[in-house]
Structure formats: C-alpha cells, structure tokens
Motif scaffolding. Sequence first.
Motif, PDB file in Angstrom:
ATOM      1  N   LEU A 115       0.762  -1.238  -0.027  1.00 23.28           N
ATOM      2  CA  LEU A 115      -0.029  -0.096  -0.104  1.00 23.28           C
ATOM      3  C   LEU A 115       0.945   1.228  -0.002  1.00 23.28           C
ATOM      4  N   GLN A 134       0.253   5.903  -0.033  1.00 24.96           N
ATOM      5  CA  GLN A 134      -0.771   6.745  -0.032  1.00 24.96           C
ATOM      6  C   GLN A 134      -0.306   8.214  -0.283  1.00 24.96           C
ATOM      7  N   LYS A 177      -5.278   5.964   0.310  1.00 22.37           N
ATOM      8  CA  LYS A 177      -4.716   4.919   0.152  1.00 22.37           C
ATOM      9  C   LYS A 177      -4.743   4.012  -1.125  1.00 22.37           C
ATOM     10  N   SER A 201     -13.215   1.083   0.626  1.00 22.64           N
ATOM     11  CA  SER A 201     -13.165   0.948   2.237  1.00 22.64           C
ATOM     12  C   SER A 201     -13.653  -0.266   2.852  1.00 22.64           C
ATOM     13  N   GLU A 215      -5.591  -1.834   6.046  1.00 23.27           N
ATOM     14  CA  GLU A 215      -4.862  -0.312   5.879  1.00 23.27           C
ATOM     15  C   GLU A 215      -3.725  -0.165   6.693  1.00 23.27           C
TER      16      GLU A 215
END
Lengths: 382, 71
Positions: free
Chosen positions: A165, A167, A172, A246, A251
Amino acid sequence: MKQLRRSTLLLLLALSLAAMFWACSEDPSNVASPEPENDLLAAVQAHQEEFEQAIAIHNRAVPGILSTKGIVGTAVGADDNGMPVIRIYTSGPIAKGPLPQDVGGLPIVIEETGEIKAYKGPGGGGGGGSSGQAPQSPPVKMGTSGGWRFDLANGFCCGGTLGSLVQKGGTKYVLSNYHVLYADIVNGGNSRTAQPGDPVIQPGLIDVQCNANNSLNIASLVANGGTLPDPGNPDAVDAAIASVTSGMVDETGAILNVGTISASTRSATVGLAVKKMGRTTGLTRSTISGINGAFSIQYENECAGGASFVQSYSGQIVISNRRCNFQNGGDSGSLLVEDVTTNPRAVGLCFAGSVTCNNSAIAIANPIGDVLSKLGATMVGQ
Amino acid sequence: MKTIEAIIAERAGAWLKLDGVVGIYEGIAADGAPVIRVAVTKETPALAARISTEAGGYRVEVVVTGPIEPM
C-alpha cells in the motif's frame, strides 16, 4: 550454452512424454518405430532457435493455460516436421470455446490425458507461510494474487501480485505494476480496455479459473494510475496504483508472511539481503547482485496480446534469481524489502526477470524511490 | 577515472542495440572488484567479438540470463 541444453532437455522431455503416451496405449499399432523418432529428433535439432523462442512464449503463457478448467498440463512439443507446438493436456473432452487457437503464433495440439496426479512430494505453492494465491476474507493483506477484473482476452486470463500500500493526499492505494493492472490498451480480444473505476480483484483471475465472480473487488483503477509507456524517461518505472475500497484492504499495509513494513525506504546496494512476498513463489529471499541496471523490456497490449511497446529503463536493481526460485511469472507487483524481521524498509518494486530459469537467472526491480517519486506517494507503514 | 555508473550510462545504449544483449548492470566480482555485467540471451561468437572485456577501466563480465520479460 545453458539455454541450448535446456532446450534439448525440454525437447527430450517432450519426446519422452510422447513416447510414454504411446507406450501406455493398449493399441500396439500406436507404438512408433525408432527410425521416425530419430528423424524427428534430427528435425527438431535443426530448429533450435524456434524452440528457444517457443519455450519463452510458453513460459509466459503457462499460468493462463492452466487456469482453464479441464486443462491439467501443458508442454512444448514438436510436430511431425520438427517444429515447435504447444501441447495442452486435458482431463477429458473439452469444448473448443475456452481454448485458444494458438499461443503467441504457435499451433496448439490438444491431448486428452485424464487427470494427472503426483505420486508423492512436498506441498506446493510458494516459499512457505500463507499462500499468495488463496482467497482472503477482508480486510485483505498485500503480497497476494490480484489483477484487473476484466483481464481476460485471447483465450487466456492474466494476473499478478498486489504488493503493498502507498498513500498520497491521505488516500490509500494498492501498489502493483502497470502491466498487471493497466496494460490492456486495445479493444482486441475482449472488446475493452482498462478504465478508471474498473475493479481490482483478489485473487486475480488466474487463481479463480478466470471467473471473477469467485474474487472480491478490493480497489479501483484511477485516472493516470499507470506509469507506462514513458518514452525517453531515464527514471521510468513499471508501477500502478488503485484506490482502496473502504473495508476491503488491511490499511496498516501489512504484507502476508512479512507483516507491517516501515514507512521509510532504503536504497539498494550490491550484496543486500532482500525478500519479497509474491503470488507465485510466495515469501522468498535472495541478495541484490547488481545496481544501476539498464534494460529494454517488451510489453504486450493486453492479456496474451500482441507487442505493444519497448520501454527502456536505467538505474534498475538486479536480484539473483537462480532457477527462478526467488521470482517467477505472476510475482510482478511484489514489494522488494530488506530482509529484516521487524518493519523492513522497501527497496524496490519487482516487475521483470529471466524467462529462462537457469543458474544465472535474474529478477529486476524498479528502485522504490523512483516509484514513489513518479507517483507522488509514500509507503504505508510504521 | 569515471564512476562505474557513468560508464554504464555511456555504454548501455550501444550495447543494448546488440542482438542478444538484454541488460547491463553494476555488480561485484568474486574478488570484490566492481564489474560491469552484460546480460545476454546466450553466448555467441558474434557477441563475444562485440563486447569488450574492459570498459572505462572496469572489468566486463557476460552473464547468460536468458530473455528478460515482465513477470
């Protein structure tokens, strides 16, 4: 020389396999006399170059071929004139629909062999720990199989690794490769191209028999989410981002079998111990054998598609990949990190490698600094 | 003497145009010396004749990596 030996070995394997099937037949009329076989061997040896090209094409196509229901194996073989063909072994009769007409221009020969079972051996899949190919329950960890939901064309489906991941601006994104998420740029074999808003799935199509209904939508493609083609840019990278849906992705940025990583990065040095978690070979370790690498890489315009463009790279990281034990097809998109236990720092983004799995095989990664700079992003980590 | 990175940058374009050369990178030889490695699909007399054993004061080694493709 090593390639020559490998080609010969593969050829002999193919011939042995053919001989085995003849020998297994109960019909004695199927037993070939030695003379035609010798003729075939000579004919094949006269087409060594064609076989080397066929092996490279085949290596690329294997995941797609094996993802079709009813196909139990595939190999490079020879036709009666000693020219390469792709042999596809099936468990039973199979409709023509799911099968391609050819593989990279090579003719296909279908053989109904029935199911093929291992006699005895170690468990398969990766270098240990949780499988990179298995479906996950949300929130999904990175280092896992994934891809563009519609990455199916020309009788094949494709996929790679959702590596980590990143950002930017508080949002993200899943980080993978351009050629994993955005490379379908022609209507071609599936009448569509990759578009912003299209879903990114886990696992990728190659791990769900090309049926996206067996995968989860975990992210979405975004405008300008892929970084290629990038002609003339010495700092080009094969990177791609997709915005996280989401609740669907862990995350914290945790990677399967690696755990959380550092939010900071480090540069590559020759001899540095590294590891990566990828869809195909799992968690594997190696060392950086080279830096400042310059390479020209050929890309396709869709899954199992035609030649698209050649991208030049400089400043690349080279990793020892003996017999492709560190990285293989489907591992693209894996994050290369330093081999430490706690919160390793990212070093590179894996994207290419040798298709000939000899002792000198290499894997190539974009320097993570170039990737993040191009994307205007930072790593998600501790 | 120029850095090995500078030598690679100077020579990479020409070497990558040679049929069979797929990459050039910096490595370290068994004796600890920095070397320029030329990745090739296979060793051929034609390539051996075109790739020098030394460039800019650095040793050049040929490595048979096979073709390189997106994975």
